[in-house]
Design a protein around this motif. Sequence first.
Motif, PDB file in Angstrom:
ATOM      1  N   ASP A  33       1.082  -1.599   0.703  1.00 37.32           N
ATOM      2  CA  ASP A  33      -0.014   0.005   0.178  1.00 37.32           C
ATOM      3  C   ASP A  33       0.951   1.649  -0.077  1.00 37.32           C
ATOM      4  OD1 ASP A  33      -2.298  -1.768   0.226  1.00 37.32           O
ATOM      5  OD2 ASP A  33      -2.222  -1.251   2.532  1.00 37.32           O
ATOM      6  N   GLU A  34       1.563   1.226   0.824  1.00 40.86           N
ATOM      7  CA  GLU A  34       2.623   2.855   1.204  1.00 40.86           C
ATOM      8  C   GLU A  34       3.929   2.358  -0.583  1.00 40.86           C
ATOM      9  OE1 GLU A  34       6.306   4.926   2.944  1.00 40.86           O
ATOM     10  OE2 GLU A  34       5.952   2.288   3.987  1.00 40.86           O
ATOM     11  N   THR A  35       3.906   1.345  -1.218  1.00 44.41           N
ATOM     12  CA  THR A  35       4.668   1.805  -2.632  1.00 44.41           C
ATOM     13  C   THR A  35       3.520   2.326  -3.753  1.00 44.41           C
ATOM     14  OG1 THR A  35       6.438   0.065  -2.048  1.00 44.41           O
ATOM     15  CG2 THR A  35       5.728   0.283  -4.179  1.00 44.41           C
ATOM     16  N   ARG A  36       2.226   2.339  -3.634  1.00 40.91           N
ATOM     17  CA  ARG A  36       0.977   2.551  -4.257  1.00 40.91           C
ATOM     18  C   ARG A  36       1.059   3.925  -4.166  1.00 40.91           C
ATOM     19  NH1 ARG A  36      -1.957  -2.932  -3.771  1.00 40.91           N
ATOM     20  NH2 ARG A  36      -1.629  -3.643  -5.747  1.00 40.91           N
ATOM     21  N   TYR A  37       1.231   3.826  -2.435  1.00 44.89           N
ATOM     22  CA  TYR A  37       0.534   5.603  -2.043  1.00 44.89           C
ATOM     23  C   TYR A  37       2.246   7.008  -2.508  1.00 44.89           C
ATOM     24  CZ  TYR A  37      -0.802   9.704   0.619  1.00 44.89           C
ATOM     25  OH  TYR A  37      -0.542  10.939   0.860  1.00 44.89           O
ATOM     26  N   VAL A  38       3.213   6.008  -2.460  1.00 47.12           N
ATOM     27  CA  VAL A  38       4.077   7.109  -3.429  1.00 47.12           C
ATOM     28  C   VAL A  38       4.264   7.384  -4.559  1.00 47.12           C
ATOM     29  CG1 VAL A  38       6.602   7.352  -2.541  1.00 47.12           C
ATOM     30  CG2 VAL A  38       5.092   7.011  -0.267  1.00 47.12           C
ATOM     31  N   GLU A  41       0.771   6.685  -6.856  1.00 43.40           N
ATOM     32  CA  GLU A  41       0.142   8.100  -6.770  1.00 43.40           C
ATOM     33  C   GLU A  41       0.481   9.128  -6.800  1.00 43.40           C
ATOM     34  OE1 GLU A  41      -2.661   7.914  -3.505  1.00 43.40           O
ATOM     35  OE2 GLU A  41      -3.127   5.171  -4.403  1.00 43.40           O
ATOM     36  N   PHE A 204       9.442   9.318  -0.733  1.00 49.98           N
ATOM     37  CA  PHE A 204       8.602   8.451   0.085  1.00 49.98           C
ATOM     38  C   PHE A 204       9.389   9.581   1.256  1.00 49.98           C
ATOM     39  CE2 PHE A 204      12.839   6.201   0.586  1.00 49.98           C
ATOM     40  CZ  PHE A 204      13.590   6.558   1.633  1.00 49.98           C
ATOM     41  N   PHE A 227       2.790   8.339   4.013  1.00 47.28           N
ATOM     42  CA  PHE A 227       2.263   7.720   3.765  1.00 47.28           C
ATOM     43  C   PHE A 227       1.724   6.738   5.224  1.00 47.28           C
ATOM     44  CE2 PHE A 227       1.887   3.305   4.344  1.00 47.28           C
ATOM     45  CZ  PHE A 227      -0.140   2.298   3.770  1.00 47.28           C
ATOM     46  N   GLY A 228       0.462   6.799   6.125  1.00 44.91           N
ATOM     47  CA  GLY A 228       0.326   6.291   7.067  1.00 44.91           C
ATOM     48  C   GLY A 228       1.305   7.504   8.460  1.00 44.91           C
ATOM     49  N   LYS A 230       4.189   8.990   8.715  1.00 44.93           N
ATOM     50  CA  LYS A 230       4.969   9.681   7.700  1.00 44.93           C
ATOM     51  C   LYS A 230       4.120  11.386   7.723  1.00 44.93           C
ATOM     52  CE  LYS A 230       8.170   6.096   6.029  1.00 44.93           C
ATOM     53  NZ  LYS A 230       8.676   5.832   4.863  1.00 44.93           N
TER      54      LYS A 230
END
Length: 239
Positions: A33-38, A41, A204, A227-228, A230
């Motif tokens: 999910d973090e990879t997709r977000y950073v 997206e 990130f 993300f999250g 961070k």
Amino acid sequence: MFMFESTIIWDDNEIPLSRYFDDVYFNTDGAVDETRYVFIEGNCLYERFLQHQQETFTIGETGFGSGLSFLVAWQTFKQFRQKNPNSNLKKLNFFSVEKYPLSASEISKIHDKVINSEDSLSPLSKQLQDFLIKSDVGSLDETNLLICYDDISCFADFLVQKNSLIDAWFFDGFSPAKNPDMWNESLFKRCYQLTREKGTFATFTAAGFVRRNLINAGFNVEKRKGFGLKREMLIGQKI
């Protein structure tokens, strides 16, 4: 042939740490999910795939690691192609660099920990592992993967040899405090020169010196919610 000595130390919580930089590859909780977000997206990749008028879209990554960012980008492109078979965009090029490659068994262990067996990433992971055992250059469906196994200082020359401008960057080295060579101004200037007009980047980190180096290299830089837990991350564009 993809055969390398171990570069990972697994801590008591089974988090993978770099033997060379004493930093985590990522937290195994929420890594996909973090990879997709950073990176997906952060670079607005799916929307840009829809708008792209050329046949090929090219991603550049600083730090291949376990290949997770590549997997998520590959998955995103496959989904795009399935839904838009008549698009002008037919191919994805993914260029990456890695000085300390993981072994096939290390990559397999990381993927087993972060990828749900029911996720559509799971079969792609197996394909990638098979691919890496045989080669570091080649095609996976409509995606071309090329990895430079060398120091980050050699990456720009590697890209020049490939004669391809970058549409989107994944700046993904270890922590800037522990791996400053991946975040210096001279590297970002070379990256900027190799970026297509209106090309983008995402990372990130929001470290002050990284932001300044990106700005000095020529990028337009913005902060985005991280993300999250961070607080912030950085995105930007070549204007």
